[in-house]
Design a protein around this motif. Structure first.
Motif, PDB file in Angstrom:
ATOM      1  N   GLN A 221       0.948  -1.067   0.329  1.00 35.11           N
ATOM      2  CA  GLN A 221       0.585  -0.176  -0.435  1.00 35.11           C
ATOM      3  C   GLN A 221       0.976   1.378   0.243  1.00 35.11           C
ATOM      4  OE1 GLN A 221      -4.184  -1.998   2.280  1.00 35.11           O
ATOM      5  NE2 GLN A 221      -2.999  -0.159   2.763  1.00 35.11           N
ATOM      6  N   PRO A 222       1.227   2.156  -1.249  1.00 37.47           N
ATOM      7  CA  PRO A 222       1.816   3.308  -0.996  1.00 37.47           C
ATOM      8  C   PRO A 222       1.674   3.838  -0.262  1.00 37.47           C
ATOM      9  CG  PRO A 222       0.734   2.431  -3.200  1.00 37.47           C
ATOM     10  CD  PRO A 222       0.294   1.381  -2.544  1.00 37.47           C
ATOM     11  N   THR A 223       0.434   4.785   0.274  1.00 39.50           N
ATOM     12  CA  THR A 223       0.476   5.070   1.232  1.00 39.50           C
ATOM     13  C   THR A 223       0.750   4.589   2.474  1.00 39.50           C
ATOM     14  OG1 THR A 223      -1.796   4.429   1.810  1.00 39.50           O
ATOM     15  CG2 THR A 223      -2.168   6.056   0.246  1.00 39.50           C
ATOM     16  N   LYS A 224       1.750   3.443   2.996  1.00 38.49           N
ATOM     17  CA  LYS A 224       1.616   2.737   4.173  1.00 38.49           C
ATOM     18  C   LYS A 224       0.873   2.878   5.313  1.00 38.49           C
ATOM     19  CE  LYS A 224       5.930   1.773   1.951  1.00 38.49           C
ATOM     20  NZ  LYS A 224       4.926   0.544   1.366  1.00 38.49           N
ATOM     21  N   TRP A 258      -2.623   0.103  -3.632  1.00 37.34           N
ATOM     22  CA  TRP A 258      -1.693  -0.884  -3.933  1.00 37.34           C
ATOM     23  C   TRP A 258      -1.987  -1.248  -5.523  1.00 37.34           C
ATOM     24  CZ3 TRP A 258      -4.298  -5.606  -0.311  1.00 37.34           C
ATOM     25  CH2 TRP A 258      -3.583  -6.700  -0.196  1.00 37.34           C
ATOM     26  N   GLU A 261      -0.607  -0.292  -9.945  1.00 39.86           N
ATOM     27  CA  GLU A 261       0.702  -0.895 -10.814  1.00 39.86           C
ATOM     28  C   GLU A 261      -0.291  -1.799 -12.358  1.00 39.86           C
ATOM     29  OE1 GLU A 261       3.665  -2.631  -9.459  1.00 39.86           O
ATOM     30  OE2 GLU A 261       4.360  -0.916  -8.512  1.00 39.86           O
TER      31      GLU A 261
END
Length: 261
Positions: A221-224, A258, A261
């Motif tokens: 999850q890029p936002t973390k 997530w 991509e």
């Protein structure tokens, strides 16, 4: 209160995302059918709180959704109390983590029955009333795992991919009846379902608890950040609005990027 006079049934709604759905729907005046397991006193307190919020009625079903006959009883309860279900949110689910060669057959059967097959049964019972009313909202809690796979979760990923396909199919069948069907696919939401899989993941991957949280759960999850149940519920509530009438057959991500991509 744009849902006043309508009835919503939410499976797996005694805690977590399901309870957040029920609370959001109650704010807008809906009658609510909650379902799930847990402490009886705690569930009764939540049921009463929903009625206080909505000014409408809330009832509870303890139906075991792995049993079709119990699902039918739950749907009959909704029909007896309210005439039928206008909003159906299929949210109940469970998880198990193990390598494929060690994956218990009973866990596979349980996850497929609860996470996928139960939705078939609730929908088939709910649709006749929705068609009669020419209005309905069917929402499935899918998962980022309806779009992407992770190791050691064969049953869960299979069920969630199936749920996404099921949702698209019924959306096409019901498109001319004023009924929408959509899936919401959250990333990792901090609920008991996520928390309870941490020990199994620690064992399967040989990791510490902290590493599982940061390197497995939040790594994708890029936002973390974990998604919150309230954020998922807000999206479901929008799908119930008339403004969302042309959103159907969609699988809507709410996963911190997530599956971007």
């Amino acid at each position: 209160m744009f849902l006043k006079g309508k009835t919503a049934l939410v499976t797996g709604s005694t805690s977590g995302i399901g309870l957040a759905y029920a609370k959001a729907l109650a704010v807008e005046g809906a009658n609510i059918v909650i379902n799930g397991f847990g402490d009886a006193d705690a569930i009764e307190a939540e049921r009463k709180a929903l009625e206080e919020t909505s000014g409408a009625k809330a009832v509870y079903s303890d139906a075991d959704l792995t049993k079709p006959e119990r699902i039918e009883e739950m749907m009959k309860l909704a029909a007896q109390e309210f005439g039928g279900v206008d909003i159906l949110i299929n949210n109940a689910g469970t998880q198990h983590v193990d390598p494929i060669e060690d994956f218990p057959v009973d866990k596979w059967d349980l996850i497929i029955a609860l996470n996928l097959t139960s939705s078939f049964h609730t929908v088939r019972h709910a649709v006749p009333y929705m068609k009669e009313r020419r209005w309905g909202r069917i929402i499935a809690t899918a998962s980022a795992h309806s779009k992407a796979a992770s190791p050691f979760k064969t049953a869960y990923v299979t069920a969630k991919h199936g749920l996404a396909g099921f949702t698209k199919t019924i959306a096409l069948e019901l498109a001319e009846h004023g009924i929408t069907a959509n899936a919401i696919s959250p990333g990792y939401v901090w609920t008991s379902l996520v928390e309870n899989q941490i020990p199994d993941t620690m064992k399967a991957r040989g990791m510490s608890r902290e590493d599982v949280i940061n390197k497995v759960l939040l790594e994708g999850q890029p936002t973390k950040q974990f998604v919150t149940p309230e954020q998922v519920a807000a999206l479901a509530l929008y799908l119930c609005r008339d403004e969302a009438a042309q959103i159907t057959g969609a699988n809507l991500s709410i996963d911190g990027g997530w599956t971007a991509e």
